[in-house]
Design a protein around this motif. Sequence first.
Motif, PDB file in Angstrom:
ATOM      1  N   UNK A   1      13.665  -9.347  14.869  1.00  0.00           N
ATOM      2  CA  UNK A   1      15.116  -9.421  14.693  1.00  0.00           C
ATOM      3  C   UNK A   1      15.654 -10.751  15.190  1.00  0.00           C
ATOM      4  N   UNK A   2      15.156 -11.197  16.324  1.00  0.00           N
ATOM      5  CA  UNK A   2      15.574 -12.494  16.859  1.00  0.00           C
ATOM      6  C   UNK A   2      15.329 -13.599  15.836  1.00  0.00           C
ATOM      7  N   UNK A   3      14.127 -13.645  15.292  1.00  0.00           N
ATOM      8  CA  UNK A   3      13.778 -14.703  14.342  1.00  0.00           C
ATOM      9  C   UNK A   3      14.479 -14.505  13.001  1.00  0.00           C
ATOM     10  N   UNK A   4      14.683 -13.249  12.596  1.00  0.00           N
ATOM     11  CA  UNK A   4      15.383 -12.984  11.340  1.00  0.00           C
ATOM     12  C   UNK A   4      16.814 -13.507  11.399  1.00  0.00           C
ATOM     13  N   UNK A   5      17.499 -13.235  12.508  1.00  0.00           N
ATOM     14  CA  UNK A   5      18.883 -13.704  12.636  1.00  0.00           C
ATOM     15  C   UNK A   5      18.934 -15.224  12.771  1.00  0.00           C
ATOM     16  N   UNK A   6      17.976 -15.803  13.482  1.00  0.00           N
ATOM     17  CA  UNK A   6      17.954 -17.258  13.629  1.00  0.00           C
ATOM     18  C   UNK A   6      17.742 -17.952  12.289  1.00  0.00           C
ATOM     19  N   UNK A   7      16.954 -17.343  11.408  1.00  0.00           N
ATOM     20  CA  UNK A   7      16.765 -17.917  10.075  1.00  0.00           C
ATOM     21  C   UNK A   7      18.109 -18.033   9.353  1.00  0.00           C
ATOM     22  N   UNK A   8      18.931 -16.998   9.502  1.00  0.00           N
ATOM     23  CA  UNK A   8      20.237 -16.989   8.846  1.00  0.00           C
ATOM     24  C   UNK A   8      21.171 -17.993   9.497  1.00  0.00           C
ATOM     25  N   UNK A   9      21.234 -17.961  10.836  1.00  0.00           N
ATOM     26  CA  UNK A   9      22.160 -18.853  11.541  1.00  0.00           C
ATOM     27  C   UNK A   9      21.797 -20.320  11.332  1.00  0.00           C
ATOM     28  N   UNK A  10      20.504 -20.622  11.332  1.00  0.00           N
ATOM     29  CA  UNK A  10      20.073 -21.995  11.085  1.00  0.00           C
ATOM     30  C   UNK A  10      20.498 -22.451   9.694  1.00  0.00           C
ATOM     31  N   UNK A  11      20.381 -21.563   8.738  1.00  0.00           N
ATOM     32  CA  UNK A  11      20.684 -21.899   7.349  1.00  0.00           C
ATOM     33  C   UNK A  11      22.152 -22.263   7.153  1.00  0.00           C
ATOM     34  N   UNK A  12      23.052 -21.569   7.865  1.00  0.00           N
ATOM     35  CA  UNK A  12      24.486 -21.825   7.677  1.00  0.00           C
ATOM     36  C   UNK A  12      25.066 -22.734   8.751  1.00  0.00           C
ATOM     37  N   UNK A  13      24.249 -23.107   9.727  1.00  0.00           N
ATOM     38  CA  UNK A  13      24.726 -23.994  10.782  1.00  0.00           C
ATOM     39  C   UNK A  13      25.584 -23.313  11.825  1.00  0.00           C
ATOM     40  N   UNK A  14      25.351 -22.018  12.056  1.00  0.00           N
ATOM     41  CA  UNK A  14      26.116 -21.274  13.067  1.00  0.00           C
ATOM     42  C   UNK A  14      25.374 -21.260  14.394  1.00  0.00           C
ATOM     43  N   UNK A  15      26.122 -21.208  15.482  1.00  0.00           N
ATOM     44  CA  UNK A  15      25.540 -21.121  16.819  1.00  0.00           C
ATOM     45  C   UNK A  15      26.035 -19.834  17.475  1.00  0.00           C
ATOM     46  N   UNK A  16      25.099 -18.958  17.789  1.00  0.00           N
ATOM     47  CA  UNK A  16      25.427 -17.649  18.354  1.00  0.00           C
ATOM     48  C   UNK A  16      24.558 -17.423  19.583  1.00  0.00           C
ATOM     49  N   UNK A  17      25.105 -16.806  20.607  1.00  0.00           N
ATOM     50  CA  UNK A  17      24.342 -16.534  21.824  1.00  0.00           C
ATOM     51  C   UNK A  17      23.440 -15.319  21.628  1.00  0.00           C
ATOM     52  N   UNK A  18      22.142 -15.527  21.673  1.00  0.00           N
ATOM     53  CA  UNK A  18      21.179 -14.438  21.492  1.00  0.00           C
ATOM     54  C   UNK A  18      20.880 -13.781  22.834  1.00  0.00           C
ATOM     55  N   UNK A  19      21.049 -12.465  22.892  1.00  0.00           N
ATOM     56  CA  UNK A  19      20.806 -11.695  24.123  1.00  0.00           C
ATOM     57  C   UNK A  19      19.650 -10.737  23.872  1.00  0.00           C
ATOM     58  N   UNK A  20      18.525 -10.909  24.558  1.00  0.00           N
ATOM     59  CA  UNK A  20      17.356 -10.053  24.302  1.00  0.00           C
ATOM     60  C   UNK A  20      17.406  -8.720  25.047  1.00  0.00           C
ATOM     61  N   UNK A  21      16.964  -7.679  24.357  1.00  0.00           N
ATOM     62  CA  UNK A  21      16.826  -6.355  24.962  1.00  0.00           C
ATOM     63  C   UNK A  21      15.437  -5.806  24.640  1.00  0.00           C
ATOM     64  N   UNK A  22      15.162  -4.579  25.118  1.00  0.00           N
ATOM     65  CA  UNK A  22      13.849  -3.975  24.903  1.00  0.00           C
ATOM     66  C   UNK A  22      13.913  -3.035  23.706  1.00  0.00           C
ATOM     67  N   UNK A  23      13.882  -3.576  22.509  1.00  0.00           N
ATOM     68  CA  UNK A  23      13.907  -2.760  21.310  1.00  0.00           C
ATOM     69  C   UNK A  23      15.307  -2.422  20.844  1.00  0.00           C
ATOM     70  N   UNK A  24      15.401  -1.786  19.675  1.00  0.00           N
ATOM     71  CA  UNK A  24      16.699  -1.508  19.064  1.00  0.00           C
ATOM     72  C   UNK A  24      17.501  -0.445  19.811  1.00  0.00           C
ATOM     73  N   UNK A  25      16.817   0.515  20.424  1.00  0.00           N
ATOM     74  CA  UNK A  25      17.535   1.561  21.166  1.00  0.00           C
ATOM     75  C   UNK A  25      18.292   0.958  22.340  1.00  0.00           C
ATOM     76  N   UNK A  26      17.638   0.066  23.071  1.00  0.00           N
ATOM     77  CA  UNK A  26      18.266  -0.613  24.204  1.00  0.00           C
ATOM     78  C   UNK A  26      19.385  -1.535  23.713  1.00  0.00           C
ATOM     79  N   UNK A  27      19.166  -2.203  22.608  1.00  0.00           N
ATOM     80  CA  UNK A  27      20.191  -3.075  22.039  1.00  0.00           C
ATOM     81  C   UNK A  27      21.430  -2.277  21.680  1.00  0.00           C
ATOM     82  N   UNK A  28      21.237  -1.142  21.008  1.00  0.00           N
ATOM     83  CA  UNK A  28      22.362  -0.303  20.607  1.00  0.00           C
ATOM     84  C   UNK A  28      23.138   0.215  21.812  1.00  0.00           C
ATOM     85  N   UNK A  29      22.417   0.610  22.834  1.00  0.00           N
ATOM     86  CA  UNK A  29      23.076   1.129  24.038  1.00  0.00           C
ATOM     87  C   UNK A  29      24.000   0.074  24.656  1.00  0.00           C
ATOM     88  N   UNK A  30      23.513  -1.153  24.751  1.00  0.00           N
ATOM     89  CA  UNK A  30      24.325  -2.227  25.327  1.00  0.00           C
ATOM     90  C   UNK A  30      25.461  -2.648  24.404  1.00  0.00           C
TER      91      UNK A  30
END
Length: 326
Positions: free
Chosen positions: A167-196
């Motif tokens: 997911x990290x690399x998938x989103x970075x592919x998109x952001x790099x393509x359009x020139x966007x800068x977004x703060x990436x916050x890592x979690x332990x899997x999608x369940x943890x991401x959703x909770x936060x």
Amino acid sequence: MVKSVATLAPIAAVAAVLAATQPVISASRQYPVKPVIIVVPAPRGGGTDIFARELAKIVEEDLKQAVIIDNRPRGGGIDGVSKAVSASPDGYTLAFVWNSPLTAKPLATQVPYSLESYQAVMSIGFSSYVLCAQPGFPAETAQEFLNEIKAKPNGYSVGNDGVGGTMHLASERIFQKIGAKVNAIPYVGSTDTARNFLAGQVDIYGGSLSTILPHVRDKKAKCLLLTSAADNAALPQAGGLDSVGLGSVETVLWWGLIAPAGTPRPIMDRLEATFTKAASTERFKALMAKQGATPRISDGRQTDALIRSEAEALKTVADGVGLRRH
């Protein structure tokens, strides 16, 4: 007539090889004679675990043996894959895994396995990752979403499945393509991401559809952009990358079964046939649809090729963001 030593030597060598391989052939024919363990390198309740447990129930009828799920969620999937691929290559320890620990995680983390440590049995299909905003986010379409985050460099945070995860690399592919800068916050899997995300710790959820779908139905999340080229009927508001002219940077979440390298071919063939049959049932297809996933069954050879090609593509992305192993 007495045969010479030189003549007897090759015969003896062939006999020795046959004697050594006979136990392997015999064991392959009798397989399985005890329970099969499927390591799931993800927490209980997530999409990977749900699919693994349903497959296990179905194949038990065919294998005539218990199939035990062993959840090993630590290390973003690395611990579970390590345990499975280091097991004896006899078909009794497998891993049902999503692609990240195989193709993405090794780009950011030193892992105790390589592409040569395992072989694919088969894969079941895929689902897009999705980017979902808080309900009050000022966008209603995929294009508006991209315009908003591009207009505010580092103004939004995106939760993902861990540094170097798919997911990290998938989103970075998109952001790099359009020139966007977004703060990436890592979690332990999608369940943890959703909770936060639901707790308001990040502005945007980045992860699998199956985890966030219940919260979309409760109107606690507004999903706007998929990481697949195509749209997905499970999330009609979210646009696929084709809808915003970015189909070339598609990255999807997929699931497959792997075995330790060196597992005998007859056992691999039996497993491939058994799990392919299970994944082809209407019962399993219905479960995939409910989880927002698309069935696309591939055999072991096709899945091995997918792993290698995806690993190479994501390496290019990782190099682009300066990702280094640690």
